[in-house]
Design a protein around this motif. Structure first.
Motif, PDB file in Angstrom:
ATOM      1  N   SER A 304     131.535 -30.577  23.612  1.00 43.29           N
ATOM      2  CA  SER A 304     132.048 -31.032  24.908  1.00 43.29           C
ATOM      3  C   SER A 304     133.245 -31.961  24.749  1.00 43.29           C
ATOM      4  O   SER A 304     134.086 -32.067  25.649  1.00 43.29           O
ATOM      5  CB  SER A 304     130.941 -31.744  25.690  1.00 43.29           C
ATOM      6  OG  SER A 304     130.529 -32.932  25.012  1.00 43.29           O
ATOM      7  N   ALA A 305     133.332 -32.611  23.575  1.00 42.91           N
ATOM      8  CA  ALA A 305     134.469 -33.495  23.299  1.00 42.91           C
ATOM      9  C   ALA A 305     135.683 -32.730  22.782  1.00 42.91           C
ATOM     10  O   ALA A 305     136.728 -33.324  22.521  1.00 42.91           O
ATOM     11  CB  ALA A 305     134.059 -34.568  22.294  1.00 42.91           C
ATOM     12  N   GLY A 306     135.526 -31.418  22.607  1.00 43.17           N
ATOM     13  CA  GLY A 306     136.668 -30.585  22.214  1.00 43.17           C
ATOM     14  C   GLY A 306     136.699 -30.175  20.758  1.00 43.17           C
ATOM     15  O   GLY A 306     137.657 -29.525  20.322  1.00 43.17           O
ATOM     16  N   LEU A 307     135.664 -30.520  19.979  1.00 45.28           N
ATOM     17  CA  LEU A 307     135.644 -30.135  18.572  1.00 45.28           C
ATOM     18  C   LEU A 307     134.961 -28.781  18.423  1.00 45.28           C
ATOM     19  O   LEU A 307     133.780 -28.631  18.738  1.00 45.28           O
ATOM     20  CB  LEU A 307     134.900 -31.182  17.734  1.00 45.28           C
ATOM     21  CG  LEU A 307     134.817 -30.887  16.230  1.00 45.28           C
ATOM     22  CD1 LEU A 307     136.201 -30.878  15.605  1.00 45.28           C
ATOM     23  CD2 LEU A 307     133.922 -31.914  15.534  1.00 45.28           C
ATOM     24  N   ASP A 308     135.702 -27.787  17.971  1.00 43.50           N
ATOM     25  CA  ASP A 308     135.179 -26.434  17.805  1.00 43.50           C
ATOM     26  C   ASP A 308     134.729 -26.252  16.361  1.00 43.50           C
ATOM     27  O   ASP A 308     135.548 -26.160  15.446  1.00 43.50           O
ATOM     28  CB  ASP A 308     136.265 -25.410  18.163  1.00 43.50           C
ATOM     29  CG  ASP A 308     135.764 -23.983  18.065  1.00 43.50           C
ATOM     30  OD1 ASP A 308     134.550 -23.791  17.823  1.00 43.50           O
ATOM     31  OD2 ASP A 308     136.579 -23.056  18.226  1.00 43.50           O
ATOM     32  N   LEU A 309     133.417 -26.177  16.146  1.00 41.95           N
ATOM     33  CA  LEU A 309     132.885 -26.039  14.792  1.00 41.95           C
ATOM     34  C   LEU A 309     132.985 -24.616  14.267  1.00 41.95           C
ATOM     35  O   LEU A 309     132.486 -24.328  13.179  1.00 41.95           O
ATOM     36  CB  LEU A 309     131.428 -26.509  14.759  1.00 41.95           C
ATOM     37  CG  LEU A 309     131.221 -28.020  14.923  1.00 41.95           C
ATOM     38  CD1 LEU A 309     129.756 -28.372  14.874  1.00 41.95           C
ATOM     39  CD2 LEU A 309     131.996 -28.789  13.868  1.00 41.95           C
ATOM     40  N   HIS A 310     133.618 -23.726  15.032  1.00 42.51           N
ATOM     41  CA  HIS A 310     133.923 -22.397  14.526  1.00 42.51           C
ATOM     42  C   HIS A 310     135.411 -22.270  14.223  1.00 42.51           C
ATOM     43  O   HIS A 310     135.882 -21.181  13.873  1.00 42.51           O
ATOM     44  CB  HIS A 310     133.482 -21.315  15.516  1.00 42.51           C
ATOM     45  CG  HIS A 310     131.995 -21.179  15.604  1.00 42.51           C
ATOM     46  ND1 HIS A 310     131.296 -21.410  16.760  1.00 42.51           N
ATOM     47  CD2 HIS A 310     131.059 -20.873  14.667  1.00 42.51           C
ATOM     48  CE1 HIS A 310     130.010 -21.226  16.547  1.00 42.51           C
ATOM     49  NE2 HIS A 310     129.835 -20.902  15.281  1.00 42.51           N
ATOM     50  N   ASP A 311     136.142 -23.365  14.352  1.00 42.08           N
ATOM     51  CA  ASP A 311     137.555 -23.398  13.977  1.00 42.08           C
ATOM     52  C   ASP A 311     137.628 -23.845  12.516  1.00 42.08           C
ATOM     53  O   ASP A 311     137.246 -24.971  12.189  1.00 42.08           O
ATOM     54  CB  ASP A 311     138.311 -24.381  14.875  1.00 42.08           C
ATOM     55  CG  ASP A 311     139.773 -24.519  14.472  1.00 42.08           C
ATOM     56  OD1 ASP A 311     140.226 -23.765  13.585  1.00 42.08           O
ATOM     57  OD2 ASP A 311     140.463 -25.393  15.030  1.00 42.08           O
ATOM     58  N   PRO A 312     138.085 -22.980  11.600  1.00 40.70           N
ATOM     59  CA  PRO A 312     138.065 -23.338  10.179  1.00 40.70           C
ATOM     60  C   PRO A 312     138.859 -24.582   9.832  1.00 40.70           C
ATOM     61  O   PRO A 312     138.469 -25.339   8.935  1.00 40.70           O
ATOM     62  CB  PRO A 312     138.643 -22.091   9.492  1.00 40.70           C
ATOM     63  CG  PRO A 312     139.341 -21.327  10.558  1.00 40.70           C
ATOM     64  CD  PRO A 312     138.615 -21.633  11.821  1.00 40.70           C
TER      65      PRO A 312
END
Length: 412
Positions: A304-312
């Motif tokens: 929700s804070a904008g951190l995409d854990l699928h972005d390498p």
């Protein structure tokens, strides 16, 4: 939940500091005590604790440790170190040879085993040649970390990544090897620039340290050839078959333990059992925390804070930071459960492995290789301070991570 969090927190404090402050309880002991407390205090049931242990990772690592140890028992590492040290070249070329040898061996054999087996001999060779050992030992250490990311058998971190995300040997290597190879070149460039004009041994160096010699271990050619055949067979099986990697590694280890020339106790004695116990303990501790539901809440908050854990690239940065807080292997084990489900797991796996391996060079205690280099140097009168290590290591880590980020951005 409060008790679970307290145990988890104390375990990872020990992972980061190296021991539990106020006690003589180091990383392995802390992981084991934490796991036992989680079970004994009902934070996780015994069946769930056993189920949390990834036997594929443990079996794969144990099997490959046997393979790496067989080379050490056969005298291969000592022989290789002396061959490298005997090459008649200038300091810059010798540094390049150190880096290439370390990178290659660490990619196909466990990097911690390579570092422990060869560092003392390389240090003694530098002193005997009246060369400043520091840039050469740093180059060997940095290259061990950088090179280990090139394949899934180069380090425990990469093995855990590949097993957890179910990434094949070929796909993992295709993604990680280009930045690892370029990272070796960066290692040489950084050290050549930083240590220009400082290749000679200082006149004030202790004479005893220079004269200290290590009795050469005899090379058992038959056992070395046997171990080399097993390594080639294991890698080919990884690449060309769909057999479980754990079974392949254990099969290779079985061939090496059965010998008419080498006592199996010697080979088993060279295995890092503490690391296996540490991993087992962390599997249980992490599973107990996962049962509280807190990790999922944290991941949702980060999303929700904008951190995409699928972005390498984001994963690379997260791993670089996390590894320098709690250590590389614990950080990998902590992060991986939240990274599954991506469309291209090999890229996410590469981000984890590259972030952990490259950032390990930033701090002296960022990797076991760094600790080995510092301790072996200290025993021979060669001081590698925290500041000197970080001066070269932090710059190299930054450049390698920048390189990896560009590569991962290109692949996605």
């Amino acid at each position: 939940m409060d008790l679970t969090l307290a145990i988890f927190f104390l375990v990872y404090v020990a992972m980061g500091v190296g021991y539990l402050p106020g006690f003589r309880l180091h990383r392995t002991g802390a992981a084991l005590v934490g796991a036992m407390l989680m079970i004994a205090l009902g934070r996780i049931s015994p069946p769930a604790a056993w189920g949390a242990i990834d036997y594929n990772v443990i079996g794969l690592l144990f099997g490959l440790m046997i393979v790496s140890s067989a080379f050490g028992i056969a005298g291969f590492y000592d022989w290789m170190a002396r061959k490298v040290g005997a090459v008649k070249v200038g300091p810059k070329a010798l540094l390049a040879i150190f880096i290439v040898v370390s990178g290659i061996l660490s990619a196909v054999l466990t990097n911690d085993v390579v570092s422990a087996a060869m560092t003392a001999v390389l240090c003694q060779i530098c002193l005997a040649r009246r060369l400043n050992p520091v840039p050469f030992l740093l180059g060997f250490c940095f290259a061990a970390n950088v090179g280990s990311a090139a394949t899934l058998i180069g380090s425990p971190k990469s093995m855990i990544v590949a097993e957890t995300l179910h990434v094949s040997f070929a796909r993992f290597t295709a993604v990680t090897s280009p930045p690892s190879l370029l990272g070796l070149l960066l290692t040489w460039l950084v050290l050549v620039i930083i240590y220009r004009g400082k290749w000679g041994l200082p006149a004030a160096s202790p004479k005893a340290a220079v004269d200290a010699a290590i009795a050469p271990a005899a090379l058992d050619r038959a056992e070395t050839i046997k171990a080399a055949i097993v390594v080639v067979a294991v890698i080919m099986a990884f690449v060309f078959t769909d057999w479980p990697r754990m079974l392949i590694a254990l099969l290779g280890a079985s061939f090496l333990l059965v010998s008419r020339r080498v006592d199996s106790d010697k080979v088993l004695g060279a295995v890092d059992g503490s690391l296996l116990v540490l991993l087992i303990g962390l599997f249980i501790v992490n599973a107990a925390l996962g049962a509280t539901g807190l990790p999922e809440k944290l991941v949702n908050w980060l999303s929700s804070a904008g951190l995409d854990l699928h972005d390498p690239v984001a994963v690379l940065v997260v791993m670089a930071v996390l590894c320098n807080i709690v250590g590389a292997t614990p950080a990998v084990m902590l992060a991986l459960p939240f990274l599954s489900g991506g469309e291209r797991p090999e890229i996410l796996g590469a981000a984890v492995a590259l972030g952990a391996s490259f950032s390990a060079n930033a701090l002296l205690f960022g990797s076991l290789a760094g600790i080995i280099v510092a301790e072996e140097g200290r025993r021979r009168g060669v001081s590698i301070s925290f500041g000197e290590f970080t001066r070269a290591g932090a710059l190299l880590a930054f450049l390698c991570l920048l390189l990896a980020a560009g590569w991962l951005h290109y692949l996605r």
